[in-house]
Structure formats: C-alpha cells, structure tokens
Design a protein around this motif. Structure first.
Motif, PDB file in Angstrom:
ATOM      1  N   THR A 175       0.838  -1.183   0.000  1.00 13.55           N
ATOM      2  CA  THR A 175       0.000   0.000   0.000  1.00 13.55           C
ATOM      3  C   THR A 175       0.881   1.244   0.000  1.00 13.55           C
ATOM      4  OG1 THR A 175      -1.798  -1.103   1.188  1.00 13.55           O
ATOM      5  CG2 THR A 175      -1.756   1.306   1.246  1.00 13.55           C
ATOM      6  N   ILE A 176       0.656   2.113  -0.970  1.00  7.43           N
ATOM      7  CA  ILE A 176       1.417   3.352  -1.073  1.00  7.43           C
ATOM      8  C   ILE A 176       0.632   4.455  -0.376  1.00  7.43           C
ATOM      9  CG2 ILE A 176       2.358   5.073  -2.663  1.00  7.43           C
ATOM     10  CD1 ILE A 176       2.647   2.818  -4.727  1.00  7.43           C
TER      11      ILE A 176
ATOM     12  N   HIS B 289      -9.985  10.228  -8.096  1.00 11.72           N
ATOM     13  CA  HIS B 289      -9.308   9.100  -8.740  1.00 11.72           C
ATOM     14  C   HIS B 289      -8.522   8.273  -7.732  1.00 11.72           C
ATOM     15  CE1 HIS B 289     -10.591  10.276 -12.634  1.00 11.72           C
ATOM     16  NE2 HIS B 289      -9.799  11.324 -12.756  1.00 11.72           N
ATOM     17  N   LEU B 290      -7.863   8.934  -6.794  1.00 10.21           N
ATOM     18  CA  LEU B 290      -7.065   8.217  -5.791  1.00 10.21           C
ATOM     19  C   LEU B 290      -7.929   7.298  -4.940  1.00 10.21           C
ATOM     20  CD1 LEU B 290      -4.741  11.124  -4.611  1.00 10.21           C
ATOM     21  CD2 LEU B 290      -4.006   9.069  -5.828  1.00 10.21           C
TER      22      LEU B 290
ATOM     23  N   PRO C 225      -6.642   0.795  -6.243  1.00  7.77           N
ATOM     24  CA  PRO C 225      -6.193  -0.247  -5.323  1.00  7.77           C
ATOM     25  C   PRO C 225      -4.717  -0.067  -4.976  1.00  7.77           C
ATOM     26  CG  PRO C 225      -6.452  -1.135  -7.548  1.00  7.77           C
ATOM     27  CD  PRO C 225      -7.001   0.255  -7.566  1.00  7.77           C
ATOM     28  N   GLY C 226      -4.387  -0.334  -3.711  1.00  9.73           N
ATOM     29  CA  GLY C 226      -3.000  -0.247  -3.281  1.00  9.73           C
ATOM     30  C   GLY C 226      -2.529   1.160  -3.001  1.00  9.73           C
ATOM     31  N   VAL C 227      -3.455   2.140  -3.009  1.00  5.67           N
ATOM     32  CA  VAL C 227      -3.105   3.536  -2.735  1.00  5.67           C
ATOM     33  C   VAL C 227      -3.986   4.052  -1.606  1.00  5.67           C
ATOM     34  CG1 VAL C 227      -2.966   5.866  -3.654  1.00  5.67           C
ATOM     35  CG2 VAL C 227      -2.389   3.919  -5.121  1.00  5.67           C
ATOM     36  N   GLU C 228      -3.372   4.685  -0.630  1.00 13.02           N
ATOM     37  CA  GLU C 228      -4.113   5.264   0.492  1.00 13.02           C
ATOM     38  C   GLU C 228      -3.727   6.728   0.646  1.00 13.02           C
ATOM     39  OE1 GLU C 228      -3.951   5.154   5.365  1.00 13.02           O
ATOM     40  OE2 GLU C 228      -3.468   3.321   4.260  1.00 13.02           O
ATOM     41  N   VAL C 229      -4.724   7.606   0.667  1.00 16.58           N
ATOM     42  CA  VAL C 229      -4.476   9.023   0.900  1.00 16.58           C
ATOM     43  C   VAL C 229      -4.374   9.225   2.409  1.00 16.58           C
ATOM     44  CG1 VAL C 229      -5.299  11.373   0.565  1.00 16.58           C
ATOM     45  CG2 VAL C 229      -5.667   9.657  -1.218  1.00 16.58           C
ATOM     46  N   ALA C 230      -3.157   9.436   2.880  1.00 25.61           N
ATOM     47  CA  ALA C 230      -2.931   9.573   4.320  1.00 25.61           C
ATOM     48  C   ALA C 230      -3.510  10.867   4.851  1.00 25.61           C
ATOM     49  CB  ALA C 230      -1.433   9.492   4.622  1.00 25.61           C
TER      50      ALA C 230
ATOM     51  N   PHE D  81       1.576   5.306 -10.008  1.00 25.32           N
ATOM     52  CA  PHE D  81       1.613   4.366  -8.885  1.00 25.32           C
ATOM     53  C   PHE D  81       2.021   2.965  -9.328  1.00 25.32           C
ATOM     54  CE2 PHE D  81      -1.149   7.692  -7.090  1.00 25.32           C
ATOM     55  CZ  PHE D  81      -0.414   7.952  -5.942  1.00 25.32           C
ATOM     56  N   LEU D  82       1.676   2.586 -10.537  1.00 23.51           N
ATOM     57  CA  LEU D  82       2.143   1.288 -11.051  1.00 23.51           C
ATOM     58  C   LEU D  82       3.658   1.293 -11.189  1.00 23.51           C
ATOM     59  CD1 LEU D  82       1.421  -1.510 -12.122  1.00 23.51           C
ATOM     60  CD2 LEU D  82       1.210  -0.501 -14.412  1.00 23.51           C
ATOM     61  N   ALA D  83       4.232   2.396 -11.661  1.00 22.52           N
ATOM     62  CA  ALA D  83       5.691   2.491 -11.768  1.00 22.52           C
ATOM     63  C   ALA D  83       6.329   2.368 -10.386  1.00 22.52           C
ATOM     64  CB  ALA D  83       6.083   3.820 -12.419  1.00 22.52           C
ATOM     65  N   LEU D  84       5.736   2.992  -9.370  1.00 17.59           N
ATOM     66  CA  LEU D  84       6.277   2.873  -8.013  1.00 17.59           C
ATOM     67  C   LEU D  84       6.210   1.435  -7.536  1.00 17.59           C
ATOM     68  CD1 LEU D  84       4.861   6.026  -6.146  1.00 17.59           C
ATOM     69  CD2 LEU D  84       6.940   5.798  -7.516  1.00 17.59           C
TER      70      LEU D  84
END
Length: 336
Positions: free
Chosen positions: A2-3, A20-21, A25-30, A291-294
């Motif tokens: 999770t980024i 969009h964020l 999937p795999g992305v969390e806005v902190a 995010f896929l690149a990360l």
C-alpha cells in the motif's frame, strides 16, 4: 504493498485527483493539505481520507508517507518538490515545476542526484488517442513524418488575477502543445512565435498575448505549427494532426456525447467545455501509471527532464514573440 500519499492542494485539479485516488487499489491518501480548511475537507471526503491539514509543507513531514501528489498553486511547486525529495518521497507534480528556468534547473539537478521517482502532470500523453498515435508513429505507419500541427484553444480566458502569475500564454497554455510536440515528434531545433491580443485588451496590459502561433523546425527536419487561443466560444478545442509520406493521423476534438441529433435545423452534437471533462480519463490514467511504476520499481514518465524541456520550448517561444525573431533552442540553457 500500500502506497501512502499526501495530497497537497484541494482546488480544481486536487479534487479531480482526490476522486481518482479513492478508487485506486494499493493507494491510500494519508492526508489532504490545503490552506483552505473547507476545501481540504471536501477533497478529503472525495479521497476517503479523514485527515486534513492547513499546512501543505508541514504535511510532507507526516510519518509513514511514501509519496506526495502536488496540485497546489504554481509558485509553490518547487518548494514542495524539494521538501518531498528531502523526505525521500516519490512525487507526482502538476505542471510546471516552476516558471523560472533557474529554479527548474535546480530541481532537475536535485532529482537527478537523488534518483527519486518523479512524474510531471502532462496528462495528454495518457489520453487513449494520443497514446495510439504515438504507437502508430513508432510502428512506422506514417512512413517519414513531415508535418506536425496542434491546436489548443480554451473556452474563455482565466481571470486576470490568475493570468498575472501564470507566466503568459506560452508557459501556461501552449506548454501542453510543446510537450505533445516532443512526445510525438522529438526535439525542436528552432522556432518562431507570433502573438496578438484579439480577445481581451486587458491582457496586453499584463505584457501578454491571448492569441498565438508558433512555427517549429524539429531536429529530424519535420516542420510544425502550434495554434493557441484563450477563447473558443463553442468550448475546449484541442486537436493534433501528424502528416507523413504514407498518410496522416488526427486526434480530433470529438463530441462529449457519442450522439448526433438530426432534425429540421440540421445536425447537432455537443462538445467538451473544458479540459477537466475532455481529459478526465487521461487524468486517471496518468495517476495509475505513476503508482504502477512505483509498485514495479520503474522510473515514472514523463519525468523532470520532460518538464524542463517543455519549459525551454515555452521560454523560447515567449522570447521569439517578444523579440520578433526566430529563436534557436541552443539559446535556452538546459539542452538534453
């Protein structure tokens, strides 16, 4: 994996990115940070984030962050990129890094030395039409490329308060066409830009123009023309044509709704009013690519080099228009 990302800026593009964020999937806005608490709260709801801050710079010190998404006003970008890099964060930044060449070169060198992932927000590269045009070009379907033409017209000028700090039509608006020129064709060797005030006389008082044409000569011999205007009464008008020895490709300004209405008055279709609608899908795809690149450990693209080279083209065009002469890109520091 999770980024965790900090979203800086809760204006128009900040809210587009927030929505969009929330669906990625795999992305969390902190957290979401914006000096306007109500705007931050609204964007936080869109991003499904409960935490908001009124201090975007301080938000980058939040523990556990992996990345920063910068959608704040242009004058803040460079400082936030530097702070994020100092924290070891990956960065997605709306264009430009800075309006000043020297500051952009400093950030370019910082990111080059740190090797931190960085992506600039040239969303048109992710539009399905432009991506397919790029694929067909690289496959040789046009043979020898001979001419490039791109049109960028906004429905109406931004407020004068915005224009005062925008850098002018070449740095603010035409820079997207300059990036497309590099993306689709390659590096530009020389250009000449012409400008006029045809829309709002007050723009002349800012030392700017609202109507422009830029003629390009690319390194490979291809010739190009870019047309820009601050006004198109029918709505957002972005089109590109690539002409070669075996034919041409056209990314057209298609209707917003895939519908033609036939009646006594003729044929009617609708049209996109502004870039938020026209490139909504591209805005989602550019974040997905970042995010896929990360996640895959690859460098994102377009990167800080692309940001620098598009700025050099914009600065060359502004100089050409102001000095009424052709400008070689060798005159602008930072050549690739």
């Amino acid at each position: 994996m999770t980024i965790k990302v900090a979203l800086l800026g809760a204006g128009r593009m900040g809210c587009v990115h927030a929505a969009h964020l929330a669906a990625m999937p795999g992305v969390e806005v902190a957290l979401v940070a914006d000096p306007d608490p109500e705007a931050a709260r609204r964007a936080g709801q869109l991003a499904r984030s409960q935490r908001v801050s009124a201090d975007p710079l301080a938000a980058l010190d939040e523990p556990g962050l992996d990345a920063a998404l910068i959608a704040t006003p242009t004058p803040t970008h460079a400082a936030y990129v530097r702070r994020a890099a100092g924290r070891g964060l990956a960065v997605f930044c709306e264009k430009p890094v800075a309006l000043d060449l020297g500051e952009t070169l400093q950030v370019h060198e910082l990111l080059r030395r740190s090797a931190l992932p960085f992506q600039i927000g040239f969303q048109r590269r992710f539009d399905p039409g432009y991506r397919e045009a790029k694929r067909r070009l690289e496959a040789g379907q046009l043979g020898q490329l001979e001419q490039f033409r791109s049109v960028g017209r906004d429905p109406e000028p931004p407020p004068l308060a915005y224009l005062r700090g925008s850098g002018g039509i070449f740095l603010d608006q035409a820079v997207h066409e300059f990036d497309l020129a590099r993306y689709l064709v390659g590096e530009v060797e020389q250009l000449q830009a012409f400008g006029a005030v045809r829309v709002d006389p007050r723009i002349a008082e800012l030392g700017d123009v609202d109507t422009a044409i830029t003629v390009l000569r690319f390194r490979d011999g291809t010739l190009g023309v870019i047309e820009n205007s601050r006004r198109a009464v029918y709505g957002y008008d972005v089109r590109t044509e690539l002409f070669g020895s075996l034919g041409k490709l056209v990314v057209e300004a298609l209707p917003k709704t895939p519908l033609l209405a036939f009646g006594e008055g003729g044929v009617v279709q609708d049209h996109y009013w502004f870039f938020v609608d026209r490139f909504k899908e591209a805005a989602r795809l550019e974040l997905e690519a970042f995010f896929l690149a990360l996640q895959q450990g690859r460098p994102p693209s377009p990167d800080v080099e692309d940001a620098l080279q598009a700025l050099r083209l914009a600065l060359a065009a502004r100089r050409s228009q102001q000095e009424v002469r052709p400008v070689s890109l060798s005159e602008i520091p930072g050549a690739p």
